[in-house]
Design an enzyme around this catalytic site. Structure first.
Site, PDB file in Angstrom:
ATOM      1  N   HIS A   1      -3.838   4.389   4.244  1.00  0.00           N
ATOM      2  CA  HIS A   1      -4.982   3.544   4.426  1.00  0.00           C
ATOM      3  C   HIS A   1      -6.314   4.274   3.722  1.00  0.00           C
ATOM      4  O   HIS A   1      -6.679   3.465   2.828  1.00  0.00           O
ATOM      5  CB  HIS A   1      -5.223   3.146   5.892  1.00  0.00           C
ATOM      6  CG  HIS A   1      -6.543   2.434   5.785  1.00  0.00           C
ATOM      7  ND1 HIS A   1      -6.595   1.175   5.336  1.00  0.00           N
ATOM      8  CD2 HIS A   1      -7.784   2.761   6.377  1.00  0.00           C
ATOM      9  CE1 HIS A   1      -8.088   0.750   5.687  1.00  0.00           C
ATOM     10  NE2 HIS A   1      -8.814   1.633   6.332  1.00  0.00           N
TER      11      HIS A   1
ATOM     12  N   ARG B   1       0.738  -1.103  -0.130  1.00  0.00           N
ATOM     13  CA  ARG B   1      -0.142  -0.119   0.189  1.00  0.00           C
ATOM     14  C   ARG B   1       0.973   1.421   0.050  1.00  0.00           C
ATOM     15  O   ARG B   1       1.445   1.547   1.234  1.00  0.00           O
ATOM     16  CB  ARG B   1      -0.751  -0.039   1.368  1.00  0.00           C
ATOM     17  CG  ARG B   1      -2.086   0.965   1.185  1.00  0.00           C
ATOM     18  CD  ARG B   1      -2.717   0.971   2.605  1.00  0.00           C
ATOM     19  NE  ARG B   1      -1.729   1.885   3.530  1.00  0.00           N
ATOM     20  CZ  ARG B   1      -1.727   1.979   4.820  1.00  0.00           C
ATOM     21  NH1 ARG B   1      -2.550   0.993   5.428  1.00  0.00           N
ATOM     22  NH2 ARG B   1      -1.209   2.841   5.474  1.00  0.00           N
TER      23      ARG B   1
ATOM     24  N   TYR C   1       3.376   5.351  11.928  1.00  0.00           N
ATOM     25  CA  TYR C   1       3.556   4.013  11.928  1.00  0.00           C
ATOM     26  C   TYR C   1       4.374   3.330  11.099  1.00  0.00           C
ATOM     27  O   TYR C   1       4.822   2.186  11.275  1.00  0.00           O
ATOM     28  CB  TYR C   1       2.231   3.324  12.325  1.00  0.00           C
ATOM     29  CG  TYR C   1       1.253   3.482  11.163  1.00  0.00           C
ATOM     30  CD1 TYR C   1       1.581   2.783   9.790  1.00  0.00           C
ATOM     31  CD2 TYR C   1       0.193   4.191  11.103  1.00  0.00           C
ATOM     32  CE1 TYR C   1       0.655   2.602   8.954  1.00  0.00           C
ATOM     33  CE2 TYR C   1      -0.624   4.277  10.002  1.00  0.00           C
ATOM     34  CZ  TYR C   1      -0.510   3.478   8.969  1.00  0.00           C
ATOM     35  OH  TYR C   1      -1.271   3.720   8.005  1.00  0.00           O
TER      36      TYR C   1
HETATM   37  C1  LIG Z   1     -15.146  -5.934  11.063  1.00  0.00           C
HETATM   38  C2  LIG Z   1     -14.471  -4.672  10.637  1.00  0.00           C
HETATM   39  N1  LIG Z   1     -13.781  -4.093  11.629  1.00  0.00           N
HETATM   40  C3  LIG Z   1     -13.078  -3.035  11.471  1.00  0.00           C
HETATM   41  C4  LIG Z   1     -13.040  -2.280  10.414  1.00  0.00           C
HETATM   42  C5  LIG Z   1     -12.246  -1.037  10.328  1.00  0.00           C
HETATM   43  N2  LIG Z   1     -11.324  -0.939   9.109  1.00  0.00           N
HETATM   44  C6  LIG Z   1     -11.340  -0.721   7.821  1.00  0.00           C
HETATM   45  S1  LIG Z   1     -10.136  -1.204   6.709  1.00  0.00           S
HETATM   46  C7  LIG Z   1      -9.261  -1.891   7.894  1.00  0.00           C
HETATM   47  C8  LIG Z   1      -7.870  -2.445   7.611  1.00  0.00           C
HETATM   48  C9  LIG Z   1      -8.211  -3.482   6.477  1.00  0.00           C
HETATM   49  O1  LIG Z   1      -6.988  -4.111   6.242  1.00  0.00           O
HETATM   50  P1  LIG Z   1      -6.788  -5.064   5.103  1.00  0.00           P
HETATM   51  O2  LIG Z   1      -7.759  -6.170   5.224  1.00  0.00           O
HETATM   52  O3  LIG Z   1      -5.361  -5.584   5.082  1.00  0.00           O
HETATM   53  O4  LIG Z   1      -7.176  -4.297   3.893  1.00  0.00           O
HETATM   54  P2  LIG Z   1      -6.493  -2.930   3.231  1.00  0.00           P
HETATM   55  O5  LIG Z   1      -7.327  -1.919   3.784  1.00  0.00           O
HETATM   56  O6  LIG Z   1      -4.985  -3.063   3.531  1.00  0.00           O
HETATM   57  O7  LIG Z   1      -6.819  -3.103   1.836  1.00  0.00           O
HETATM   58  C10 LIG Z   1     -10.089  -1.744   9.212  1.00  0.00           C
HETATM   59  C11 LIG Z   1      -9.321  -2.342  10.633  1.00  0.00           C
HETATM   60  C12 LIG Z   1     -14.045  -2.774   9.231  1.00  0.00           C
HETATM   61  N3  LIG Z   1     -14.117  -1.993   8.224  1.00  0.00           N
HETATM   62  N4  LIG Z   1     -14.826  -3.896   9.666  1.00  0.00           N
END
Ligand SMILES: Cc1ncc(C[n+]2csc(CCOP(=O)(O)OP(=O)(O)O)c2C)c(N)n1
Ligand SMILES: Cc1ncc(C[n+]2csc(CCOP(=O)(O)OP(=O)(O)O)c2C)c(N)n1
Ligand SMILES: [Mg+2]
Ligand SMILES: [Mg+2]
Lengths: 387, 332, 332, 387
Positions: free
Chosen positions: A286, A282, A295
């Site tokens: 985010h 990435r 971080y």
């Molecule tokens: C059940 C749930 N918990 C927390 C979140 C908040 N949240 C949104 S994106 C994210 C991180 C996701 O990481 P990843 O699966 O690696 O996908 P990326 O965003 O890196 O594409 C979090 C914790 C959420 N959307 N759904």
């Protein structure tokens, strides 16, 4: 990536079972085009690409990057509430998206703008959710592309169920290439920790469902590094559920395309699920509300810049005379045009009409909700004279 | 696959539901059943008895032991055009699927601007009184009724079981379908399969009366009928309404009744605090403020976790507690 | 690790909570924080900012992305004698942990006959108004308040945030701790760390009045204060109560007030149907039947899923809708 | 056990990674005592057992079987509402239970009567839950044995969290055998499909928590065979999460003891989690309310009877002169005595006092609940005169 403590003093030697793990993708990384733009060969996944195909993939990546840049800018200008950037993940998404056939069905997360692009979705439609005017304003069945899902991992179960529906529809393993279909389920490295995702693996394995679990391991779940989610390479998770897992260089559009294509074909043929880990990074935050400097190290980001998915294909095209100056100039113009359309289109998107919400909660609106709607309509009307 | 269509047979609630499911599967081959042990075993309560044998493993699907997985894959099947009917083995085990139910099942129609329908039925045997261990006697209805996008109904007798399950399956919105497990094998009723059932989302006056109104659903309908019977012996005329639908509520018959009687007691097994009684009391008071002779009273499970089964009958609302509330209402 | 104890500083709600967490961690080294991104990032709202740096990774624990896992492991840590404070990133993401919360966290004390305590705090940023996408603006309080074994509180301002979080952590029962996210960085208030706070499970009259009572908590306290202000301009005196505790309810101040004013309006962002307003209306009506001049009215989120953010302000109860309800109450 | 479709046509060859799967436990099955009562040796897990130790394990198994038989009979006589039988799983439970040290902590399901026995719990206490007089009437910290958990899989997360607490208490990897501790987390084959269980694997791996995941694969989750949950041997699930998995003959008390002991020691030493699959068979019904004739063949049950965990140790003891007639006679008498105690004790168990429930909901009872209690007390009292 992997942790010293993983060596058991008994039981199967994990290093032997899986091979050693490497921070940079490791030897298991399937690659067809190196970061330096060298075409390399792979015993299982090699494919020939025509000049046109290569240009097409390049064009897709350039345009979705522009889409991403524009949307990011629109957020900065207050036109979007938030934007989830795909910067750095163009190859993973275009490789996967172009490997699909029209009859396949896709379950995206909230970041699959590149896959949406491949499905022919007007990119403007992607902005509505982030602008706050809708939750996605397209009909999934028009594009075989589901709405974005925000609850992490939930869609992997939907994908599995949809694939089970395909099995029941008799569109799996018939041998007819225009009929046989599969599902592509997207999720992130962080999502791999959710119960739902692991249950999706279990259901898919149990019913041998035609689904490809496509994980973009972009190394981060907001501020948490992949090591918090798994101490061995993620693609190996699948092996414990009894189906194959593969790690592909997610910044290599050719390899991602080849591997996803093979996995989808395997699913369409009735051979069940596959886990594809697209190893990528990435490059951005985010989302536009995130501040990654809290971080992670700039040095890491710099390291990954050298692996840019677009730059490597550009080098390859140029070095091999596969795109003349006109090609690149036209593409830039096309990207500018896209940017313009997005900017204008976004600003022109109307706010929703509040009263509509009441009509869409149910297929059949119950009288009590209709009454609530009418009461609110009267209430709103009561201001009309006043102002 | 022979349809056991007959008129006038006496059936239990379990049998009524079983027959209703069979009818629904015959009527539409997009209808699928899914859940733990619904296949060969026919479910732990035998509600799906014989259906896998007759409709095959593709339509009556034994699932891995994971409720979120069951509901989540059912969502996908619904998106593909199927009409999944999910069995949750016991009320207390619906919670691992709670996220899929409230964030996905309930919201997909809205999220998609009505483009994606979610015709799913989630069957939940609910309520207590069967002498079971923890988590097997819960009444989770208020949580689902609070969630827009879901419809919630509860059947109370074999005939309603037969019709309501078919209506719920034919309905295009997701329906949480509550079955009073204590009644599954309790009483038989005559089933006329040629009758015309009342619409699904309607409440019914099941016993007319004039002194006070008892509002009940699922297992407490029987309790209230007995209470009304007992009260009649003492010269009191209680009207009993079987709500049948909890979301939406069908307030028409309720308000009519309370305007006549001036008094209402809501009876459910769920905890009183924020149970259906709270919503009913609020709406009744708002609509019948000047007709009420006493506040709407609520009789329900106490605001404690469901107790060990040897004292469950003290915890559950029974005839005496209902009559006590009626007395308090009348004496108010 | 320097405690920033000072009096008279002006702090936001986010800062008040941050300082309160710090105090609690200093006071008891069994206090642990756990959640997604609570470490280096300090949480997406920065409520845990700087705490991992000062208390270490063993006490401020970044977790894998799995809410059931977070709450479930926190249960185990509590059994081992720790006092885990869990952060749920957004209200809408509490549901994967719902099973662990309602079947485990809520029931372990009861199940064990009081032998196993469950001193856990589950912090949930809740409510809307921040222009976010789906699932980021939910108000799940009624579902938790309906569950015996849980206590549920909501803070509304920086000073309460500071004290209430410490009180919740020190409390031996599990507490669902709701934080109005819209307020995190909105207003500042003077914090006197040497003051003596009101007990945790008490409601507070935050503005006295005589014509009608507004009942609010979390984000709607501010809305109601503004409404009362506006009403005062028109010669109407509205009393505003910040409920602060939703389970148990502290009915004393509420009933006192309604007995005086004869009118009550409950205001929350949660859906009206089966929201806290239903319970409050029922109890008030039961206790103040003869003092009420009008039925208790409810103003809340509509019974639809939370809408796209560009119309959220129309969906959310605002000053005008509160005053409209007050008018309706006064004209009843 | 495994499914033909598992062979991928690309990616790692699962059969090579894991070895072939076999319906009867397969070559990976760790065994020290065959069904015929032959002592066999194992390169990694061999252990010497004294005559006393062998007799002790035998005695435990005989007594918990009696406990089980009595409880089943008590249910038939209406003294218990339901009973979850352990018949056939005695070796798995006693082997695991005896491998514990006192400082270890156990999280059982609802079937671990044998492990409870090893923790010194009065077996009568196990009956309360099934009789319906309580939810388990012991203090977990008195026995380092948690209350039974009924929601499938929930306790595996508690176990992992408890183990994380041990890490924070500094009782892991200190090298002091009386101090270092670990957690034993029980669950069934069906439970392996729950999100919670897979999340427990993820958390345990991520924090390298001292927990042994002990799965009794008794081949059935009520009416569903293990194939519905996993198409490869279950112990291999762990490998995908990055920690070792082992399959032990769960009807062999010696092997189960040896393997669990090693896994617990590994955890205490700070080397993290292990998955132990005790390969066994549920000889009885799921519970006394279940009717297994609806879904499984008597022939299968007969097949497994030949692998009875108690019979094989009995043969071994007798053949090697490790127990004289007195030993067996005394044990029978002891079992009879236990049966008697259980029968009498069970019938004497008082029903709970209804009003108590109000006092135990919270550590601090809120006034509104106290008022509810008082109201109910008054209500109950109002009948006293009447009757
Ligand atoms: C059940 C749930 N918990 C927390 C979140 C908040 N949240 C949104 S994106 C994210 C991180 C996701 O990481 P990843 O699966 O690696 O996908 P990326 O965003 O890196 O594409 C979090 C914790 C959420 N959307 N759904
Ligand atoms: C969450 C949840 N869903 C369903 C049930 C009902 N149930 C009780 S035991 C059981 C089967 C468990 O199988 P397994 O994990 O193999 O353990 P075993 O009973 O065979 O020891 C089921 C489905 C439950 N207790 N909890
Ligand atoms: Mg990621
Ligand atoms: Mg089993």
């Amino acid at each position: 990536m992997s942790d010293g403590a993983v060596q058991p003093e008994f039981g199967p030697d994990l290093a032997e079972v899986f091979g050693p793990a490497h921070a940079d993708g490791g030897p298991e990384l399937i690659q067809l085009l190196t970061p330096e733009g060298e075409r390399v060969h792979h015993p299982e996944f090699d494919l020939d690409f025509s000049a046109e195909e290569l240009q097409g993939l390049y064009r897709d990546m350039v345009l979705v990057r522009r889409l991403d840049v524009e949307a990011t800018a629109l957020q900065r200008h207050g036109e979007l509430g938030i934007w989830a950037q795909l910067l750095g993940q163009e190859a993973a998404q275009i490789g996967a998206g172009r490997a699909l056939r029209s009859q396949d069905f896709v379950f995206p997360t909230y970041r699959e703008h590149g896959v949406a692009w491949c499905r022919g979705l007007d990119p403007l439609k992607l902005l509505g959710l982030f602008r706050g005017v809708d939750h996605g304003d397209w009909n999934p069945s028009d594009y075989n592309f589901n709405l974005y899902t925000i609850v992490i991992g939930a869609q992997t179960l939907h994908a599995t169920g949809y694939a089970m529906g395909m099995q029941r529809d008799g569109v799996v393993g018939t041998g007819d290439p225009d009929r046989d279909a599969a599902v592509l389920a997207h999720f992130g490295d962080g999502a791999s920790s959710q119960g739902d995702v692991n249950e999706a693996f279990i259901f898919a394995a149990s019913y041998n469902a035609p689904v490809v679990f496509f994980c973009q391991n972009n190394q981060w779940a907001i501020s948490e590094p992949i090591e918090r989610q798994s101490r061995i390479p993620l693609y190996q998770r699948a092996l414990g559920f009894g189906f194959p897992g593969l790690r592909v260089d997610g910044n290599d559009v050719l390899a991602t395309y080849a591997v996803t294509r093979a996995a989808l074909q395997r699913a369409r043929d009735g051979q069940g699920p596959t886990f594809v880990e697209a190893y990528t990074y990435r490059m951005g935050a985010h989302t536009t509300t995130d501040d990654p400097t809290r971080y992670r190290l700039t040095a890491d980001v710099e390291h990954w810049k050298l692996k840019d998915p677009i730059a490597r294909l550009e080098v390859y095209l140029k070095r091999n005379g596969l795109g003349d100056d006109d090609f690149f100039a036209d593409l830039t113009a096309e990207a500018d045009e896209l940017g313009h359309t997005l900017r204008e289109g976004c600003k022109a998107m109307p706010d929703p009409e509040p009263l509509e919400i009441f009509d869409r909660v149910y297929a059949e609106t119950p009288p009590e909700l209709a009454a609530q709607r009418d009461g609110f309509a009267d209430y709103l009307a009561s201001f009309e004279g006043a102002h | 696959m022979v349809s056991t269509s007959s008129t006038g047979q006496k059936v239990t609630l379990a049998k009524g539901l079983n027959l209703g499911l069979r009818k629904a599967m015959e009527a539409d081959d997009k209808v699928l059943l899914m859940g733990e042990d619904v296949g060969k075993l026919g479910g732990v309560f035998r509600i799906t008895d014989g259906l896998q044998k007759d409709f095959g493993e593709d339509r009556v699907i034994d699932s891995p032991l994971a409720e979120s997985g069951i509901v989540g894959t059912a969502v996908g099947m619904a998106m593909r055009g199927y009409r999944p009917v999910v069995e949750i083995q016991f009320d207390g085990f619906v919670y691992p699927a709670y996220d899929q139910i409230v964030c996905q099942v309930a919201k997909i129609h809205f999220r998609s601007k009505g483009r994606v329908k979610m015709p799913m039925v989630i069957r939940i045997p609910f309520g207590g009184g069967i002498g079971a261990v923890e988590h097997h006697s819960e009444s989770p209805e208020a949580q689902f009724a609070h969630t827009p996008g879901l419809k919630v109904v509860a059947c109370s007798n074999p005939v309603d079981g037969y019709w309501m399950i078919q209506q719920a399956i034919a309905h295009d919105d997701p329906v949480i379908f509550l079955e009073p497990k204590r009644q599954y094998h309790a009483d038989k009723a005559e089933l006329d399969e040629t009758a015309t059932p009342a619409p699904l989302f309607t409440s019914k006056v099941v016993r007319p009366g004039s002194d006070a109104t008892l509002l009940a659903y699922g297992p407490t309908v029987k309790t209230c009928m007995k209470a009304a019977e007992a009260a009649a012996g003492e010269g009191r005329s209680l009207e009993v309404i079987d709500l049948r639908t909890l979301s939406p509520l069908d307030m028409g018959p309720v308000l009519d009744s309370v305007r006549r009687t001036g008094r209402a007691v809501v009876v459910h097994e769920a905890h009183v605090n924020l149970g259906m009684g709270a919503e009913l009391a609020s709406r009744i008071t708002e609509e019948c403020f000047y007709s009420l002779e006493a506040p709407v009273l609520r009789v329900g499970g106490f605001d404690t976790p469901y107790p060990a089964s040897r004292i469950e009958e003290e915890w559950l609302p029974d005839l005496d507690r209902v009559l006590d509330a009626v007395d308090r209402s009348l004496e108010f």
